[in-house]
Design a protein around this motif. Structure first.
Motif, PDB file in Angstrom:
ATOM      1  N   ALA A 200       0.808  -1.224   0.000  1.00 42.51           N
ATOM      2  CA  ALA A 200       0.000   0.000   0.000  1.00 42.51           C
ATOM      3  C   ALA A 200       0.836   1.266   0.000  1.00 42.51           C
ATOM      4  O   ALA A 200       0.361   2.321  -0.422  1.00 42.51           O
ATOM      5  N   LEU A 201       2.080   1.186   0.495  1.00 45.40           N
ATOM      6  CA  LEU A 201       2.909   2.385   0.618  1.00 45.40           C
ATOM      7  C   LEU A 201       4.338   2.092   0.185  1.00 45.40           C
ATOM      8  O   LEU A 201       4.812   0.955   0.269  1.00 45.40           O
ATOM      9  N   ASP A 202       5.042   3.122  -0.238  1.00 41.68           N
ATOM     10  CA  ASP A 202       6.456   2.974  -0.587  1.00 41.68           C
ATOM     11  C   ASP A 202       7.269   2.725   0.687  1.00 41.68           C
ATOM     12  O   ASP A 202       6.966   3.265   1.761  1.00 41.68           O
ATOM     13  N   GLY A 203       8.336   1.930   0.542  1.00 43.10           N
ATOM     14  CA  GLY A 203       9.185   1.677   1.698  1.00 43.10           C
ATOM     15  C   GLY A 203      10.419   0.904   1.324  1.00 43.10           C
ATOM     16  O   GLY A 203      10.748   0.741   0.140  1.00 43.10           O
ATOM     17  N   THR A 204      11.134   0.432   2.351  1.00 46.11           N
ATOM     18  CA  THR A 204      12.319  -0.396   2.130  1.00 46.11           C
ATOM     19  C   THR A 204      12.079  -1.763   2.763  1.00 46.11           C
ATOM     20  O   THR A 204      11.386  -1.877   3.791  1.00 46.11           O
ATOM     21  N   MET A 205      12.643  -2.783   2.153  1.00 46.18           N
ATOM     22  CA  MET A 205      12.445  -4.150   2.613  1.00 46.18           C
ATOM     23  C   MET A 205      13.112  -4.343   3.980  1.00 46.18           C
ATOM     24  O   MET A 205      14.316  -4.137   4.133  1.00 46.18           O
ATOM     25  N   HIS A 206      12.328  -4.695   4.985  1.00 49.89           N
ATOM     26  CA  HIS A 206      12.860  -4.957   6.329  1.00 49.89           C
ATOM     27  C   HIS A 206      13.195  -6.435   6.493  1.00 49.89           C
ATOM     28  O   HIS A 206      14.140  -6.786   7.195  1.00 49.89           O
ATOM     29  N   SER A 207      12.432  -7.292   5.829  1.00 49.12           N
ATOM     30  CA  SER A 207      12.729  -8.727   5.856  1.00 49.12           C
ATOM     31  C   SER A 207      13.979  -9.005   5.027  1.00 49.12           C
ATOM     32  O   SER A 207      14.499  -8.118   4.334  1.00 49.12           O
ATOM     33  N   VAL A 208      14.444 -10.255   5.087  1.00 49.63           N
ATOM     34  CA  VAL A 208      15.667 -10.611   4.355  1.00 49.63           C
ATOM     35  C   VAL A 208      15.482 -10.424   2.856  1.00 49.63           C
ATOM     36  O   VAL A 208      16.335  -9.866   2.171  1.00 49.63           O
ATOM     37  N   SER A 209      14.334 -10.854   2.322  1.00 44.65           N
ATOM     38  CA  SER A 209      14.056 -10.695   0.894  1.00 44.65           C
ATOM     39  C   SER A 209      12.585 -11.010   0.644  1.00 44.65           C
ATOM     40  O   SER A 209      11.892 -11.530   1.521  1.00 44.65           O
ATOM     41  N   GLY A 210      12.145 -10.696  -0.557  1.00 47.45           N
ATOM     42  CA  GLY A 210      10.774 -10.994  -0.954  1.00 47.45           C
ATOM     43  C   GLY A 210      10.677 -11.055  -2.468  1.00 47.45           C
ATOM     44  O   GLY A 210      11.518 -10.480  -3.178  1.00 47.45           O
ATOM     45  N   ARG A 252      -0.132   9.653   0.413  1.00 47.57           N
ATOM     46  CA  ARG A 252      -0.363  10.632  -0.665  1.00 47.57           C
ATOM     47  C   ARG A 252       0.905  10.941  -1.445  1.00 47.57           C
ATOM     48  O   ARG A 252       0.842  11.478  -2.545  1.00 47.57           O
ATOM     49  N   ASP A 253       2.069  10.612  -0.863  1.00 46.33           N
ATOM     50  CA  ASP A 253       3.340  10.922  -1.523  1.00 46.33           C
ATOM     51  C   ASP A 253       3.954   9.721  -2.217  1.00 46.33           C
ATOM     52  O   ASP A 253       5.048   9.834  -2.793  1.00 46.33           O
ATOM     53  N   SER A 254       3.287   8.572  -2.165  1.00 43.98           N
ATOM     54  CA  SER A 254       3.865   7.392  -2.806  1.00 43.98           C
ATOM     55  C   SER A 254       3.936   7.602  -4.311  1.00 43.98           C
ATOM     56  O   SER A 254       3.155   8.360  -4.891  1.00 43.98           O
ATOM     57  N   LYS A 255       4.884   6.920  -4.923  1.00 44.74           N
ATOM     58  CA  LYS A 255       5.057   7.065  -6.373  1.00 44.74           C
ATOM     59  C   LYS A 255       3.796   6.638  -7.112  1.00 44.74           C
ATOM     60  O   LYS A 255       3.390   7.258  -8.101  1.00 44.74           O
ATOM     61  N   LEU A 256       3.119   5.600  -6.616  1.00 43.15           N
ATOM     62  CA  LEU A 256       1.893   5.128  -7.262  1.00 43.15           C
ATOM     63  C   LEU A 256       0.792   6.185  -7.188  1.00 43.15           C
ATOM     64  O   LEU A 256       0.086   6.430  -8.168  1.00 43.15           O
ATOM     65  N   SER A 257       0.634   6.830  -6.021  1.00 39.73           N
ATOM     66  CA  SER A 257      -0.401   7.854  -5.884  1.00 39.73           C
ATOM     67  C   SER A 257      -0.174   8.985  -6.868  1.00 39.73           C
ATOM     68  O   SER A 257      -1.114   9.504  -7.479  1.00 39.73           O
ATOM     69  N   ARG A 258       1.092   9.374  -7.028  1.00 42.70           N
ATOM     70  CA  ARG A 258       1.382  10.463  -7.968  1.00 42.70           C
ATOM     71  C   ARG A 258       1.118  10.017  -9.403  1.00 42.70           C
ATOM     72  O   ARG A 258       0.628  10.796 -10.222  1.00 42.70           O
TER      73      ARG A 258
END
Length: 662
Positions: A200-210, A252-258
């Motif tokens: 749903a929102l932009d972020g950085t991967m906290h888990s090892v991988s996905g 509202r600032d996520s790349k997808l929203s824009r």
């Protein structure tokens, strides 16, 4: 205003026919009218749509029964029964059109297609041709219905983006999962994304991988593996396991929203062809009314005996065939189809006008790093005079203390090798690193670092074009790493495709001349310039424009935003590109594939061709049938079939865009 809340095709017709001005403010489109009238549907919801269609098909059934009884069964109905049936059918089909015509007339707006159809049908009733008057209204409404269906179909590729954003998100607060709206999640919080769920929102991967399906953003079905601390974008779908993501942008600032905001704004930006038709309609519609009036009244001056009913009928035929439906819908529908086709191919076009502009460019100027190359440094070759495993381990151990991309490339190349913690690490600015590993002094950096510590190295290293990391162990040259940015897989195809379209290519970069020239040679680019600052890129593009070149500039970095704004068509790489560049660009390549530049040009050409075909078809048929109607050869039946037929042919032609493969 969301795409699904925009005015109907009838409202767009009305704007074209009446010349109503429209303005754009903060991404929303507002008509300069006191109320937004919906002809067949819209504000009343699905129930209103079904009711309108039921009434239309009922009126068609009544007309059909009457025609079968009259012309096939040869049953002569009483006059009052005929008039009663036809008035019921007319009301069911045309009540909204007539109501709109009178409402607009009350505001002084007489020159629109609603008034045109109302006058034509009332005229037919006046001379006793009730079935023809009803047929005019019914087939007009059927044409409008098919137009609305086609418009909604052409929007589907774009509107599908609106379904990408989930309504809820699982946020981890006090190590407990909570369901909340994406708007309520703050930067720095962690969200949990389960298999099959959308991010749903932009972020950085906290888990090892996905592993994520990124097709909604890039148009590419190939799964993407995202490692810890790498970027995850809203709209991606986790495919195999639950992952935790640390949020770094508000909803509202996520790349997808824009991107979605840009998509919604795109339909409000009209192409020059649309604007020309709108301007012509302001003249065309009043002229049609005037000519129809002259056809009715002028013969009284030179025709004897003058039959008013005969000439009124001819004037009504002229009015019906003159209705500009095919133009006012098929043209914007063509551009909608082009924008939708681009969207399906991972290309966001921010307006119909840019589809026109992209067809006129003759030169594509491109950035290098991140645009034609991946922007990721990789070790290409290792040369050493000692044991390679030991050489790589010692170099990577030292380089692990640097955050420079080149240093990270060396560490990444070492892979799972267990690194040794160096002692007395010192960073020499602009040169590299030195430290003690296994009790031996180690240097890793450029050749200037070895010069500084008087370490001899082969003189041919100075002639190497690629970036090199030179390593000395125990004050002796031990070898070097060749490091280069990787060219994107389809970069050569992109250049080849552009040349096939007759478009020349130029590459601008801040990298050193030798590196830029080599990449240009490998890709077949016509000209290249290296060692440039952002202002140098602006200067070169301005010089090209002064020479009469029509320029498209392609870039991804924040330093490319000024030159993208200067170009005739600005194109941004959207997946990894900077926010400023994406906001400034006219066209966004969502999957970062440079080969999509040529695809954008092809889509623009296809769209323009279809639009011009529709204009030619509409004008040719209408002029011919208007002449026949004025001469008394064509009847109202022929006029309405010609009008609806041309509109449907134009719609089908525009709809072909959606099925094209690029």
């Amino acid at each position: 205003m969301r795409l699904d809340e925009k005015t109907s095709a009838h409202q767009r017709h009305d704007d074209c026919c009446s010349g109503k001005a429209r303005t754009q403010h903060n991404g929303h489109t507002h008509a300069h009218e006191h109320d937004h009238e919906d002809h067949n549907h819209g504000s009343d919801g699905d129930a209103s749509i079904l009711k309108s269609r039921w009434m239309l098909w009922t009126s068609l059934l009544i007309l059909g029964i009457f025609l079968v009884l009259t012309y096939i069964a040869r049953i002569q109905l009483p006059r009052f029964a005929e008039i009663g049936l036809m008035l019921v059918a007319y009301f069911l089909a045309g009540n909204k059109t007539v109501a709109l015509a009178f409402r607009k007339a009350g505001r002084g707006d007489f020159f629109n297609e609603f008034t045109l159809m109302t006058i034509a049908t009332f005229g037919a009733f006046y001379i006793g041709e009730f079935s023809e008057g009803v047929a005019v209204m019914i087939f007009y409404e059927i044409g409008e219905l098919f137009q609305d269906i086609a418009v909604n179909k052409s929007k589907r590729s774009i509107k599908a983006l609106l379904d990408i954003r989930p309504d809820t998100v699982t946020v981890l607060r006090n190590d407990k999962p909570q369901q909340t709206a994406p708007e309520n999640v703050r930067i720095g919080e962690k969200i949990l994304v389960r298999p099959g769920e959308k991010v749903a929102l932009d972020g950085t991967m906290h888990s090892v991988s996905g592993i994520f399906n990124t097709a909604a953003l890039t148009g590419e079905p190939k799964p993407q593996v995202i490692a810890q601390n790498e970027t995850v974008l809203a709209g991606m779908i986790s495919t195999e396991k639950s992952v935790e993501i640390e949020v770094n942008a508000l909803f509202r600032d996520s790349k997808l929203s824009r991107i979605l905001e840009m998509v919604q704004e795109a339909s409000a930006r009209k192409a020059p062809t649309q604007l020309l038709i709108s301007r012509l309609a302001r003249i065309y519609t009043p002229v049609v009314f005037l000519l129809s009036l002259l056809i009715i009244l002028a013969p009284a001056l030179f025709v004897a005996p003058y039959d008013f009913d005969q000439w009124l009928y001819r004037g009504m035929v002229f009015l019906v065939i003159a209705c500009p439906c095919a133009l006012t819908v098929s043209i914007p529908l063509g551009y909608f189809g082009g924008i939708g086709l681009a969207s399906r191919n991972g290309i966001l076009v921010k307006g119909a006008n840019f589809l026109d502009i992209i067809t006129r460019i003759d030169t594509v100027v491109s950035d290098k790093t991140g645009t034609l190359t991946k922007g990721v440094f990789k070790v290409q070759k290792v040369e050493t005079s000692v044991d390679e495993a030991r050489f790589v381990r010692m170099a990577a151990s030292l380089e692990s203390h640097s955050t420079h991309p080149v240093a990270r490339a060396v560490v990444e190349y070492a892979g799972d090798v267990e690194l040794t913690k160096p002692a007395e690490v010192e960073e020499i600015a602009g040169h590299g690193l030195k430290g003690l590993i296994d009790g031996k002094p180690v240097l890793a950096g450029n050749t200037r670092l070895l010069d500084k510590y008087s370490v001899d190295y082969p003189p041919e290293l100075a002639a190497i074009v690629e970036t090199i990391v030179v390593v000395a162990i125990d004050n002796m040259y031990a070898g070097h790493f060749l490091i280069a940015d990787q060219v994107k897989d389809d970069a050569a195809k992109a250049v080849s495709d552009l040349k096939g379209l007759g478009i020349s290519t130029i590459m601008l970069s801040g990298d050193k001349d030798a590196v830029v020239a080599k990449v240009a040679r490998d890709l077949g680019i016509d000209k290249s310039y290296g060692g440039l600052l952002p202002e140098d890129k602006v200067k070169i593009v301005q010089q090209l424009k002064n020479q009469g070149k029509r320029i498209a500039f392609v870039g991804d970095g924040v330093n490319d935003a000024p030159v993208i704004a200067l170009a005739d068509a600005g194109i941004a790489m959207g997946a990894l590109g900077s926010d400023a560049t994406i906001e400034t660009a006219d066209i966004v390549i969502q999957n970062d594939q440079p080969s999509r530049i040529a695809s954008a040009v092809k889509i623009g050409k296809i769209t323009k061709s279809v639009v011009y075909q529709n204009i030619s078809l509409a004008f040719a048929v209408k002029i011919a049938v208007m002449a026949l109607g004025a001469g008394g050869v064509a009847t109202l039946w022929e006029a309405v079939f010609a009008d609806v037929g041309v509109a449907l042919l134009a719609i089908l032609n525009a709809y072909r865009i959606q099925g094209r493969q690029i």
